[in-house]
Design a protein around this motif. Structure first.
Motif, PDB file in Angstrom:
ATOM      1  N   ALA A 106      27.264  38.238  50.335  1.00  0.00           N
ATOM      2  CA  ALA A 106      28.509  38.508  49.618  1.00  0.00           C
ATOM      3  C   ALA A 106      29.695  38.399  50.569  1.00  0.00           C
ATOM      4  N   THR A 115      25.357  50.419  46.788  1.00  0.00           N
ATOM      5  CA  THR A 115      24.817  51.488  45.932  1.00  0.00           C
ATOM      6  C   THR A 115      23.313  51.612  46.139  1.00  0.00           C
ATOM      7  N   MET A 116      22.648  50.439  46.195  1.00  0.00           N
ATOM      8  CA  MET A 116      21.201  50.477  46.386  1.00  0.00           C
ATOM      9  C   MET A 116      20.838  51.119  47.716  1.00  0.00           C
ATOM     10  N   LYS A 147      31.742  42.825  44.009  1.00  0.00           N
ATOM     11  CA  LYS A 147      30.843  43.627  43.174  1.00  0.00           C
ATOM     12  C   LYS A 147      29.407  43.526  43.665  1.00  0.00           C
ATOM     13  N   ALA A 148      29.031  42.328  44.116  1.00  0.00           N
ATOM     14  CA  ALA A 148      27.671  42.172  44.647  1.00  0.00           C
ATOM     15  C   ALA A 148      27.507  43.056  45.876  1.00  0.00           C
ATOM     16  N   THR A 191      21.240  54.733  47.425  1.00  0.00           N
ATOM     17  CA  THR A 191      20.141  55.355  46.682  1.00  0.00           C
ATOM     18  C   THR A 191      18.936  55.539  47.590  1.00  0.00           C
ATOM     19  N   THR A 192      18.657  54.523  48.399  1.00  0.00           N
ATOM     20  CA  THR A 192      17.492  54.618  49.281  1.00  0.00           C
ATOM     21  C   THR A 192      17.646  55.751  50.272  1.00  0.00           C
ATOM     22  N   MET A 223      18.379  43.449  50.707  1.00  0.00           N
ATOM     23  CA  MET A 223      19.604  44.175  50.384  1.00  0.00           C
ATOM     24  C   MET A 223      20.654  43.986  51.455  1.00  0.00           C
ATOM     25  N   ILE A 224      20.190  44.150  52.691  1.00  0.00           N
ATOM     26  CA  ILE A 224      21.115  43.896  53.800  1.00  0.00           C
ATOM     27  C   ILE A 224      21.513  42.431  53.759  1.00  0.00           C
ATOM     28  N   ARG A 225      20.583  41.585  53.338  1.00  0.00           N
ATOM     29  CA  ARG A 225      20.899  40.173  53.224  1.00  0.00           C
ATOM     30  C   ARG A 225      21.989  39.972  52.170  1.00  0.00           C
ATOM     31  N   ALA A 226      21.895  40.715  51.072  1.00  0.00           N
ATOM     32  CA  ALA A 226      22.878  40.553  50.000  1.00  0.00           C
ATOM     33  C   ALA A 226      24.268  40.911  50.487  1.00  0.00           C
ATOM     34  N   SER A 284      27.136  46.615  44.757  1.00  0.00           N
ATOM     35  CA  SER A 284      25.783  46.863  44.242  1.00  0.00           C
ATOM     36  C   SER A 284      24.811  47.091  45.375  1.00  0.00           C
ATOM     37  N   ALA A 285      24.871  46.210  46.372  1.00  0.00           N
ATOM     38  CA  ALA A 285      23.957  46.347  47.498  1.00  0.00           C
ATOM     39  C   ALA A 285      24.202  47.677  48.189  1.00  0.00           C
ATOM     40  N   GLY A 316      19.342  58.294  49.881  1.00  0.00           N
ATOM     41  CA  GLY A 316      19.358  59.563  49.171  1.00  0.00           C
ATOM     42  C   GLY A 316      17.990  60.075  48.786  1.00  0.00           C
ATOM     43  N   VAL A 317      16.959  59.257  49.007  1.00  0.00           N
ATOM     44  CA  VAL A 317      15.608  59.691  48.645  1.00  0.00           C
ATOM     45  C   VAL A 317      15.165  60.850  49.531  1.00  0.00           C
TER      46      VAL A 317
END
Lengths: 261, 283
Positions: free
Chosen positions: A8, A251-252, A244-245, A255-256, A1-4, A248-249, A258-259
């Motif tokens: 981007a 947002t992910m 956008k990519a 989400t993590t 994800m950090i890679r994404a 998305s990353a 926010g767990v």
């Protein structure tokens, strides 16, 4: 994800370079003898999480691997030396090269530079020079009392004096390179030799692979507006997609985090 | 933590790796000759699934494992098993540059990089200062060669770097606009053939590893086919990236939402544990 996120980011940076280049081309769509710059891109290296062709069992080889790319880089921004359209001006000192070849001019510090811009002027001492005062090499001096100058397609410059007598005052030479795209662009239509361009090869216009001269005309910019517009649309949308990519990353990642509350 | 959370964690990791692949595809949407990657998942069971046992009337107090049979599903994981490169033909656009070439078909150009022979689809070549045909990175583009007939039983020796460099394509006399490149890769000046571009194909493109700078490395020498059966070379054209933005954005959406779904499971387990710790034991 950090890679994404970083991938981007490289995409957005590359599209920014692309757009900067396109904007430069469009700004110079009416510049005499401007050569459009092309930007090309390459994908960056890949991280081999697992190499293709690894052993899966005693007899089986895995057909593919796990390789993740890390983005894109600008491979080159080089000039495209396709000839531009030739516009007739009717001025006696204007010359356009109909084909390949550069004019050699001498810069302020004595270095030889090259240009396609044939908008020559006469210095007070009669020598032909560009609008920046760079003298055309080999030097061509217009004698006092000349009424008209004629530049032949093969380079011979002749002067007609007030009595109608014509004399040859010199021959314009052209210079060619193995790789003109490797020349260093200095601005003001001037180019400098670099290691990538190859050695200069001087010759007469119209001979071997040098173009002929067209007197009373100037070479226009070789920018194709339609191509640049299409490239611009692509660059803008690619930039948007990469953003956008990144979103998305993000947002992910959100989400993590926010767990855990 | 209950063990049911680990499949969800593996799912999250797999989806985030899928997003990495999509991000790379999108970053290269304008790279000529780029081939998109696709992540493929595989379902792993770390324990073999228990065979279905016959139902029996319980003679003892049943434990939770007997009532609620998971048959190994609680130890299942998903991993990204492979990242497959999709070698579909990209769209070919006209550039007008005489040294740009595009391949229609399954072929690749051969280039000599500092680490050996590699293969590429990106055909925006130029001449270097010595008149040799090179890529934008300066790698020499190699000319076609016939494979040496292998000696009986022994594999042919690998060519040395000098032998490979001798296959460079040198265009003497600076005038690339006079060159024509025919459909089988022949380079002509007027009617005279000057050289021949090397176009090779592969039996199995899955064995090609991407190396960056638009080059591929071939893992198995036997994979290389020197006589291309189905490739056409087009001059003054370039193959664009085969990334389909619509597909990539859909993948991205999917990956993001599946990631969220997996994270919700993790969160739920967290809530259950929190309930067990805090509420059940409340006095």
């Amino acid at each position: 994800m950090i890679r994404a996120v970083h991938t981007a980011a490289t995409g957005m940076e590359a599209m920014q370079t692309n757009l900067d280049n396109i904007a430069n081309n469009l700004a110079n769509v009416n510049t005499t003898a401007y050569k459009e710059s092309t930007a090309t891109f390459h994908d960056l290296f890949y991280q081999n999480i697992r190499d293709p062709g690894g052993q899966a069992g005693p007899d089986t080889v895995k057909p593919t691997g796990v390789q993740v790319g890390v983005g894109v880089k600008t491979a080159s921004v080089h000039k495209n030396f396709e000839p531009g359209p030739i516009k007739v001006t009717g001025r006696e000192f204007d010359v356009a090269v109909n084909g390949d070849g550069f004019f050699a001019v001498e810069s302020d510090n004595g270095e030889t530079l090259y240009t396609r811009d044939g908008n020559f002027q006469k210095l007070p001492d009669g020598r032909l020079a560009t609008v920046h005062g760079h003298v055309l090499q080999p030097t061509i001096t217009v004698p006092q009392g000349t009424v008209k100058i004629d530049i032949a397609p093969r380079g011979i410059v002749s002067a007609v004096d007030s009595n109608g007598k014509r004399q040859d005052i010199g021959r314009i030479q052209l210079v060619n390179f193995v790789n003109p795209s490797g020349l260093r662009a200095l601005g003001s239509g001037l180019y400098q030799i670099s290691d990538a361009s190859g050695t200069p090869n001087q010759g007469n216009p119209g001979e071997s692979n040098f173009g002929q001269l067209q007197a009373g005309a100037l070479e226009g910019s070789n920018v194709n507006i339609v191509t640049e517009m299409v490239n611009m649309i692509q660059a803008q949308r690619a930039y948007e997609m990469n953003s956008k990519a990144m979103q998305s990353a993000d947002t992910m990642l959100g989400t993590t985090t926010g767990v855990l509350r | 933590m209950s063990k049911g959370v680990w499949p969800a964690v593996s799912g999250s990791i797999a989806q985030s790796q899928r997003l990495d692949v999509v991000a790379n595809n999108l970053a290269n949407v304008n790279t000529a000759g780029f081939k998109r990657d696709q992540a493929a998942f595989r379902h792993l069971l770390s324990d073999a699934m228990a065979a279905q046992a016959k139902e029996e009337v319980p003679r003892q107090i049943p434990t939770d494992k007997e009532i609620h049979r998971l048959d190994g599903r609680d130890k299942a994981f998903v991993i990204v098993d492979e990242i497959r490169t999709d070698h579909t033909q990209g769209m070919v656009k006209t550039t007008g540059n005489p040294l740009d070439v595009a391949i229609e078909g399954k072929g690749f150009f051969e280039v000599l990089t500092p680490t050996g022979v590699r293969y590429t689809r990106q055909g925006n070549f130029m001449l270097n200062g010595d008149g040799a045909l090179v890529t934008t990175e300066g790698y020499l583009v190699l000319s076609a060669t016939a494979d040496a007939a292998p000696a009986a039983g022994a594999p042919a020796p690998a060519p040395t770097r000098e032998e490979l460099a001798a296959r460079a394509i040198v265009i003497d006399q600076a005038n690339p606009s006079q060159l024509t490149i025919t459909r089988d890769g022949g380079i002509f000046r007027g009617r005279e053939q000057v050289n021949q571009l090397s176009i090779v194909e592969f039996v199995d493109t899955k064995l090609l590893a991407k190396e960056g700078s638009s080059t591929y490395r071939n893992e198995l020498p036997a994979n290389l086919v020197r006589e291309p059966a189905s490739s056409n070379v087009r001059q003054a054209m370039l193959e664009t990236s085969n990334v389909n933005p619509v597909k990539e954005l859909t993948e991205m959406l999917n990956a993001t939402r599946m990631f969220e779904a997996n994270q919700k499971i993790v969160k739920n387990y967290g809530d259950l544990e929190s309930r067990a710790v805090n509420d059940i034991g409340k006095l």
